[in-house]
Design a protein around this motif. Structure first.
Motif, PDB file in Angstrom:
ATOM      1  N   THR A  13     171.397 -32.003 -15.874  1.00 23.44           N
ATOM      2  CA  THR A  13     172.510 -32.943 -16.001  1.00 23.44           C
ATOM      3  C   THR A  13     172.692 -33.749 -14.718  1.00 23.44           C
ATOM      4  OG1 THR A  13     174.878 -33.199 -16.445  1.00 23.44           O
ATOM      5  CG2 THR A  13     174.201 -31.223 -15.247  1.00 23.44           C
ATOM      6  N   TYR A  14     173.163 -35.012 -14.892  1.00 24.00           N
ATOM      7  CA  TYR A  14     173.493 -35.865 -13.755  1.00 24.00           C
ATOM      8  C   TYR A  14     174.996 -35.874 -13.478  1.00 24.00           C
ATOM      9  CZ  TYR A  14     168.735 -37.720 -14.293  1.00 24.00           C
ATOM     10  OH  TYR A  14     167.377 -37.852 -14.366  1.00 24.00           O
ATOM     11  N   ALA A  15     175.690 -34.882 -13.993  1.00 25.44           N
ATOM     12  CA  ALA A  15     177.150 -34.856 -13.869  1.00 25.44           C
ATOM     13  C   ALA A  15     177.606 -34.861 -12.411  1.00 25.44           C
ATOM     14  CB  ALA A  15     177.720 -33.641 -14.591  1.00 25.44           C
ATOM     15  N   THR A  16     176.840 -34.232 -11.527  1.00 24.50           N
ATOM     16  CA  THR A  16     177.245 -34.186 -10.114  1.00 24.50           C
ATOM     17  C   THR A  16     176.218 -34.843  -9.202  1.00 24.50           C
ATOM     18  OG1 THR A  16     176.292 -31.964  -9.910  1.00 24.50           O
ATOM     19  CG2 THR A  16     178.649 -32.121 -10.414  1.00 24.50           C
ATOM     20  N   GLY A  17     175.411 -35.753  -9.767  1.00 26.18           N
ATOM     21  CA  GLY A  17     174.473 -36.486  -8.938  1.00 26.18           C
ATOM     22  C   GLY A  17     173.080 -36.523  -9.525  1.00 26.18           C
ATOM     23  N   SER A  18     172.251 -37.441  -9.009  1.00 24.47           N
ATOM     24  CA  SER A  18     170.883 -37.577  -9.496  1.00 24.47           C
ATOM     25  C   SER A  18     169.908 -37.543  -8.312  1.00 24.47           C
ATOM     26  CB  SER A  18     170.734 -38.869 -10.309  1.00 24.47           C
ATOM     27  OG  SER A  18     171.072 -40.016  -9.543  1.00 24.47           O
ATOM     28  N   LEU A  19     169.616 -38.678  -7.714  1.00 24.66           N
ATOM     29  CA  LEU A  19     168.712 -38.700  -6.575  1.00 24.66           C
ATOM     30  C   LEU A  19     169.285 -37.961  -5.363  1.00 24.66           C
ATOM     31  CD1 LEU A  19     167.298 -42.360  -6.695  1.00 24.66           C
ATOM     32  CD2 LEU A  19     166.134 -40.252  -7.380  1.00 24.66           C
ATOM     33  N   SER A  20     170.611 -37.812  -5.325  1.00 21.43           N
ATOM     34  CA  SER A  20     171.231 -37.079  -4.210  1.00 21.43           C
ATOM     35  C   SER A  20     171.773 -35.723  -4.640  1.00 21.43           C
ATOM     36  CB  SER A  20     172.381 -37.906  -3.613  1.00 21.43           C
ATOM     37  OG  SER A  20     173.498 -37.912  -4.490  1.00 21.43           O
ATOM     38  N   SER A  21     171.431 -35.282  -5.821  1.00 21.97           N
ATOM     39  CA  SER A  21     171.968 -34.024  -6.342  1.00 21.97           C
ATOM     40  C   SER A  21     171.672 -32.844  -5.422  1.00 21.97           C
ATOM     41  CB  SER A  21     171.365 -33.743  -7.726  1.00 21.97           C
ATOM     42  OG  SER A  21     171.745 -32.464  -8.191  1.00 21.97           O
ATOM     43  N   THR A  22     172.570 -31.891  -5.430  1.00 27.53           N
ATOM     44  CA  THR A  22     172.349 -30.660  -4.666  1.00 27.53           C
ATOM     45  C   THR A  22     171.308 -29.769  -5.340  1.00 27.53           C
ATOM     46  OG1 THR A  22     174.192 -29.609  -5.825  1.00 27.53           O
ATOM     47  CG2 THR A  22     174.680 -30.663  -3.705  1.00 27.53           C
ATOM     48  N   VAL A  23     170.972 -30.089  -6.601  1.00 25.32           N
ATOM     49  CA  VAL A  23     170.008 -29.283  -7.365  1.00 25.32           C
ATOM     50  C   VAL A  23     168.633 -29.944  -7.281  1.00 25.32           C
ATOM     51  CG1 VAL A  23     169.445 -28.314  -9.625  1.00 25.32           C
ATOM     52  CG2 VAL A  23     171.843 -28.562  -8.920  1.00 25.32           C
TER      53      VAL A  23
END
Length: 428
Positions: A138-148
């Motif tokens: 999911t991109y709910a909390t970010g995409s290219l900068s995601s913590t995952v």
């Protein structure tokens, strides 16, 4: 073609005598200032702006979307609507597609289909701000900068896929906008978020073909309302510098705080050789995505004043891409896109009329009043006869919206296309 040439010719026949008269009168007026109207018309005829594939449909707010009859349901119907816009306006020969919204099985066939409608493809746009069916992360909390890490990998792979699709369509630009950010203080570390973005964006950059550009958008807010990873032109410029010579900044007129001096941002990016292009729209309160020129046409003119200045002095590295990026919540999208394309052309024509030698003299002598009057004199000039004549000579309509309404095109596609589902929010 979607519209018969005879229909356009019929509509033009009613307006041609008046156009000839208005064009001649404006020509005499401009000649008194040493300006040849035909030279301005030829430059306007050579100008173009891309239309977004998604713009052919109704937009929406976070609360609701109200579809219009005959709204396109796939890229093929979007291309048909975009062809109508270009047939009538003759200033929008390219379409900017968005993926995965516009995915098909045969991109070579799609390119041929577009060509048969008189269209080509502009920048391809990736989507890492919205989850898709079957998406693993999911991109709910970010995409290219995601913590995952897996989410960042997914976003990188999607952008690289868009590059490959664009290569097949004949595009040479990838536009990257991420909605990454936070809604609460302390939610993420500012520096580490940007580091993650830079690392992921560098992987996308490395996949660019030799003649491609990566156009990076900045946005002050939305959907993140506390902080945004790429929040302003300064951060965007630093990112483009960090990534390399094929990375450029893209300016969306709505992605700034109210009263920000956007034309000065444009001038700075030209000066530093990092202006990649524009998403044209207008705003009253925030990122409203209103029709271009509908709220502040003078600001649009001032942006083009900087662009024409750079064009005139042949600024190094100056080759901006132009595209509309709007949400049509209460209008027929075809009519709005036509009007907006004409407003962009109008601002360009007006900027071509600026007496640059006089302006430079007033600037050097710090004559504030005469400097601003030099700009306003060009802005106040009624250039519609130039735009209309350029359209007419290219086979378009003298009065595009009137010709479109007379064509009955919206009623025709309303009877042929399945109805769009209502309800839900968002731009699609």
């Amino acid at each position: 073609m979607p519209l018969q040439a005879e229909l356009i010719a019929e509509a033009n026949a009613r307006d041609l005598d008046a156009l000839d008269e208005d064009y001649a009168a404006l020509g005499r007026k401009l000649e008194r200032s040493g300006i040849a109207i035909d030279a301005i018309k030829d430059r306007v005829a050579g100008f173009s702006v891309a239309v977004p594939s998604w713009g052919a449909g109704r937009g929406g707010t976070r609360f609701a979307k109200f579809p219009i009859p005959g709204e396109p349901t796939d890229i093929h119907e979007k291309l048909e609507d975009c062809a109508v816009i270009n047939q009538l306006c003759r200033v929008t020969p390219r379409v900017s597609p968005h993926f995965p919204w516009d995915k098909v099985d045969d991109y070579a066939g799609l390119r041929e289909e577009a060509a048969s409608l008189g269209l080509g493809f502009d920048a391809v746009n990736s989507n890492t701000f919205q989850d898709q069916p079957g998406q693993a992360q999911t991109y709910a909390t970010g995409s290219l900068s995601s913590t995952v890490e897996a989410t960042r990998r997914q976003a990188v792979e999607h952008n690289i896929e868009c590059i490959e699709i664009g290569r097949q369509l004949g595009s040479t630009d990838l536009t990257v906008w991420v909605g990454d950010g936070t809604n609460f203080p302390g939610q993420q570390d500012f520096a580490r978020s940007l580091d993650r973005y830079l690392e992921a964006a560098a992987e996308v950059y490395a996949a660019l073909p030799e003649n491609w550009r990566m156009l990076l958008e900045h946005k002050m807010f939305e959907p993140a309302f506390y902080s945004t990873v790429v929040q302003d032109w300064g951060t965007n410029y630093l990112i483009a510098q960090e990534l390399g010579p094929k990375a450029y900044c893209l300016v969306d007129l709505g992605h700034h705080a109210p009263n920000v001096n956007i034309e000065m941002i444009v001038a700075r990016l030209i000066q530093f050789k990092k202006l990649g292009g524009f998403h044209f729209n207008d705003s009253k309160y925030g990122d409203d995505d209103l029709d271009t020129g509908s709220i502040d046409p003078y600001r649009l003119f001032l942006v083009f004043n900087e662009l024409v200045d750079a064009e005139t002095r042949i600024a190094e590295g100056f080759s901006p891409a132009h595209m509309l990026d709007q949400s049509h919540n209460v209008t027929d999208p075809i009519e709005s896109l036509m009007n907006s394309a004409m407003e962009v052309s109008r601002a360009y024509a007006q900027a071509l009329l600026v007496d640059r030698k006089a302006l430079e003299g007033y600037q050097d002598s710090n004559d504030a009043l005469m400097a601003t009057e030099t700009l306003k004199s060009a802005f106040r000039t009624h250039v519609e006869p130039i735009l209309a004549m350029a359209r007419f000579e290219a086979g378009g309509a003298i009065a595009p919206v009137a010709a479109y309404r007379a064509s009955g095109y919206r009623a025709k596609v309303s009877s042929e296309r399945p109805a769009s589902k209502s309800g839900g929010g968002g731009i699609v």
